[in-house]
Design a protein around this motif. Sequence first.
Motif, PDB file in Angstrom:
ATOM      1  N   LEU A  60     111.394  34.868  50.448  1.00 20.94           N
ATOM      2  CA  LEU A  60     110.816  33.382  50.146  1.00 20.94           C
ATOM      3  C   LEU A  60     111.486  32.830  48.879  1.00 20.94           C
ATOM      4  CD1 LEU A  60     107.071  34.499  51.164  1.00 20.94           C
ATOM      5  CD2 LEU A  60     108.611  32.693  52.070  1.00 20.94           C
ATOM      6  N   ARG A  61     111.593  31.967  48.651  1.00 17.39           N
ATOM      7  CA  ARG A  61     111.957  31.367  47.557  1.00 17.39           C
ATOM      8  C   ARG A  61     110.659  30.908  46.683  1.00 17.39           C
ATOM      9  NH1 ARG A  61     116.820  28.897  45.550  1.00 17.39           N
ATOM     10  NH2 ARG A  61     117.468  28.862  47.647  1.00 17.39           N
ATOM     11  N   ILE A  62     110.657  30.885  45.523  1.00 22.29           N
ATOM     12  CA  ILE A  62     109.471  30.321  44.708  1.00 22.29           C
ATOM     13  C   ILE A  62     109.222  29.045  45.287  1.00 22.29           C
ATOM     14  CG2 ILE A  62     110.354  29.517  42.733  1.00 22.29           C
ATOM     15  CD1 ILE A  62     108.714  31.259  41.177  1.00 22.29           C
ATOM     16  N   LEU A  63     107.981  28.717  45.122  1.00 23.03           N
ATOM     17  CA  LEU A  63     107.481  27.253  45.344  1.00 23.03           C
ATOM     18  C   LEU A  63     107.966  26.441  44.320  1.00 23.03           C
ATOM     19  CD1 LEU A  63     103.812  27.884  46.870  1.00 23.03           C
ATOM     20  CD2 LEU A  63     106.114  27.628  48.279  1.00 23.03           C
ATOM     21  N   LEU A  64     109.053  25.628  44.533  1.00 19.52           N
ATOM     22  CA  LEU A  64     109.944  24.992  43.411  1.00 19.52           C
ATOM     23  C   LEU A  64     109.577  23.545  43.865  1.00 19.52           C
ATOM     24  CD1 LEU A  64     111.817  24.615  41.160  1.00 19.52           C
ATOM     25  CD2 LEU A  64     113.764  24.738  42.647  1.00 19.52           C
ATOM     26  N   SER A  65     109.187  22.624  42.912  1.00 19.82           N
ATOM     27  CA  SER A  65     109.104  21.170  43.098  1.00 19.82           C
ATOM     28  C   SER A  65     110.134  20.761  41.959  1.00 19.82           C
ATOM     29  CB  SER A  65     107.843  20.726  42.746  1.00 19.82           C
ATOM     30  OG  SER A  65     107.726  19.349  42.959  1.00 19.82           O
ATOM     31  N   LYS A  90     116.788  19.258  51.851  1.00 19.29           N
ATOM     32  CA  LYS A  90     117.369  19.786  53.105  1.00 19.29           C
ATOM     33  C   LYS A  90     118.053  20.984  53.014  1.00 19.29           C
ATOM     34  CE  LYS A  90     117.402  14.887  55.150  1.00 19.29           C
ATOM     35  NZ  LYS A  90     118.176  13.891  55.587  1.00 19.29           N
ATOM     36  N   ALA A  91     118.868  21.343  51.702  1.00 20.16           N
ATOM     37  CA  ALA A  91     119.523  22.454  51.779  1.00 20.16           C
ATOM     38  C   ALA A  91     118.775  23.539  51.164  1.00 20.16           C
ATOM     39  CB  ALA A  91     120.692  22.146  50.570  1.00 20.16           C
ATOM     40  N   GLY A  92     117.370  23.579  51.120  1.00 19.36           N
ATOM     41  CA  GLY A  92     116.436  24.512  50.870  1.00 19.36           C
ATOM     42  C   GLY A  92     116.343  24.970  49.497  1.00 19.36           C
ATOM     43  N   LYS A  93     117.071  24.031  48.532  1.00 18.49           N
ATOM     44  CA  LYS A  93     116.777  24.184  47.146  1.00 18.49           C
ATOM     45  C   LYS A  93     115.777  24.087  46.464  1.00 18.49           C
ATOM     46  CE  LYS A  93     121.778  23.353  46.445  1.00 18.49           C
ATOM     47  NZ  LYS A  93     122.937  22.606  45.757  1.00 18.49           N
ATOM     48  N   THR A  94     114.796  23.409  47.161  1.00 16.28           N
ATOM     49  CA  THR A  94     113.316  23.128  46.601  1.00 16.28           C
ATOM     50  C   THR A  94     112.631  22.814  47.796  1.00 16.28           C
ATOM     51  OG1 THR A  94     112.118  21.587  45.174  1.00 16.28           O
ATOM     52  CG2 THR A  94     114.053  20.627  46.458  1.00 16.28           C
ATOM     53  N   ARG A  95     111.223  23.324  47.583  1.00 21.27           N
ATOM     54  CA  ARG A  95     110.267  22.627  48.581  1.00 21.27           C
ATOM     55  C   ARG A  95     109.656  21.590  48.639  1.00 21.27           C
ATOM     56  NH1 ARG A  95     107.679  27.454  50.682  1.00 21.27           N
ATOM     57  NH2 ARG A  95     109.203  29.281  50.693  1.00 21.27           N
ATOM     58  N   SER A  96     109.732  20.734  47.604  1.00 21.26           N
ATOM     59  CA  SER A  96     109.065  19.475  47.316  1.00 21.26           C
ATOM     60  C   SER A  96     109.907  18.674  46.281  1.00 21.26           C
ATOM     61  CB  SER A  96     107.617  19.583  47.146  1.00 21.26           C
ATOM     62  OG  SER A  96     107.248  20.263  46.065  1.00 21.26           O
ATOM     63  N   SER A 116     113.158   2.660  54.817  1.00 21.53           N
ATOM     64  CA  SER A 116     114.340   2.068  55.625  1.00 21.53           C
ATOM     65  C   SER A 116     115.517   3.090  55.800  1.00 21.53           C
ATOM     66  CB  SER A 116     114.720   0.908  54.497  1.00 21.53           C
ATOM     67  OG  SER A 116     115.373   1.626  53.359  1.00 21.53           O
ATOM     68  N   GLY A 117     114.934   4.307  55.996  1.00 26.76           N
ATOM     69  CA  GLY A 117     116.173   5.308  56.116  1.00 26.76           C
ATOM     70  C   GLY A 117     116.600   6.104  55.308  1.00 26.76           C
ATOM     71  N   GLY A 118     116.202   6.080  53.733  1.00 28.77           N
ATOM     72  CA  GLY A 118     116.737   6.799  52.947  1.00 28.77           C
ATOM     73  C   GLY A 118     116.080   8.236  52.897  1.00 28.77           C
ATOM     74  N   GLY A 119     115.038   8.532  53.550  1.00 25.20           N
ATOM     75  CA  GLY A 119     114.782   9.800  53.565  1.00 25.20           C
ATOM     76  C   GLY A 119     113.840  10.524  52.502  1.00 25.20           C
ATOM     77  N   GLY A 120     113.285  11.724  52.880  1.00 24.37           N
ATOM     78  CA  GLY A 120     112.485  12.335  51.878  1.00 24.37           C
ATOM     79  C   GLY A 120     110.805  11.764  51.993  1.00 24.37           C
ATOM     80  N   GLU A 121     109.974  12.453  51.137  1.00 15.36           N
ATOM     81  CA  GLU A 121     108.846  12.404  51.164  1.00 15.36           C
ATOM     82  C   GLU A 121     108.356  12.428  49.648  1.00 15.36           C
ATOM     83  OE1 GLU A 121     104.261  14.089  52.708  1.00 15.36           O
ATOM     84  OE2 GLU A 121     106.199  14.052  54.152  1.00 15.36           O
ATOM     85  N   ILE A 122     107.866  11.357  48.832  1.00 20.36           N
ATOM     86  CA  ILE A 122     107.226  11.768  47.753  1.00 20.36           C
ATOM     87  C   ILE A 122     105.940  12.640  47.796  1.00 20.36           C
ATOM     88  CG2 ILE A 122     106.144  10.575  45.425  1.00 20.36           C
ATOM     89  CD1 ILE A 122     107.231   7.973  46.748  1.00 20.36           C
ATOM     90  N   SER A 123     106.146  13.757  47.355  1.00 22.00           N
ATOM     91  CA  SER A 123     105.191  14.736  47.205  1.00 22.00           C
ATOM     92  C   SER A 123     104.173  14.733  46.140  1.00 22.00           C
ATOM     93  CB  SER A 123     105.628  16.198  47.587  1.00 22.00           C
ATOM     94  OG  SER A 123     106.163  16.222  48.795  1.00 22.00           O
TER      95      SER A 123
END
Length: 238
Positions: A60-65, A90-96, A116-123
């Motif tokens: 487990l990686r630390i919960l990183l934002s 997407k590369a698993g470098k950060t959780r949020s 419009s397809g840029g991806g991601g989610e504002i958490s």
Amino acid sequence: MYRNEKGCGRAIQNSGLDRSDVFLTTKIPPESMGYEDTKRAVDSSLRQAGQEYFDLDTGLRILLSILIHAPYGGKEARLGSWRALVEAQKAGKTRSIGVSNYGIHHLEELEEYIQSGGGGEISVGQYELHPWLDHSDIAEWCQSRGIVVEAYSPLAHGTRFREPVLRTIGGKYNKSPAQVLIRWSLQMGFVPLPKSVTPQRIQENSEVFDFELDEEDMKLLDTGEYSPTDWDPTVDED
């Protein structure tokens, strides 16, 4: 920017805590806005904090934002930075991923890009928030979309501790002005981020779960005032 990533990383490594129980947040500084600069900033932060690898024992990686610190640099730079954060996630470098100090016009710009397809989610959305800085419009925008609202400088840098309303409410519950402000933040649905270097005050800041402000108290703290104690990039028009 705060020169504390390495220290935080070492503290986490030496704490004995399960890494999945620790939530670490870092930011992309204003001078690193844009796709390429943000990619470099992400990797630099991970190296500094010693979190560029997965824990071999727990997997487990630390919960990183990772947040964009401020909406500077113009639209192209903002959206480029966001694209780099999406790739990092997407590369698993950060959780949020999320933003800080974005005004509603910046948030809507980003929301349109995502849809419009840029991806991601504002958490996460992080802002200076306390009773004397009315960001209710931004907080409501975020909360209506399920975005976690973090409140930095929830104690207004201690500049309001002598306010009569805090003394009155504090006396009612036998709590300090800082504890009243943190409790207000929690009841507003925020995640308050109080800061102190004094162990006694750090302990005191955590002792806010044994009382609750009533409706009258919350109304008294609804000042409608707009007085930042920090910078205020939310009003930047670029």
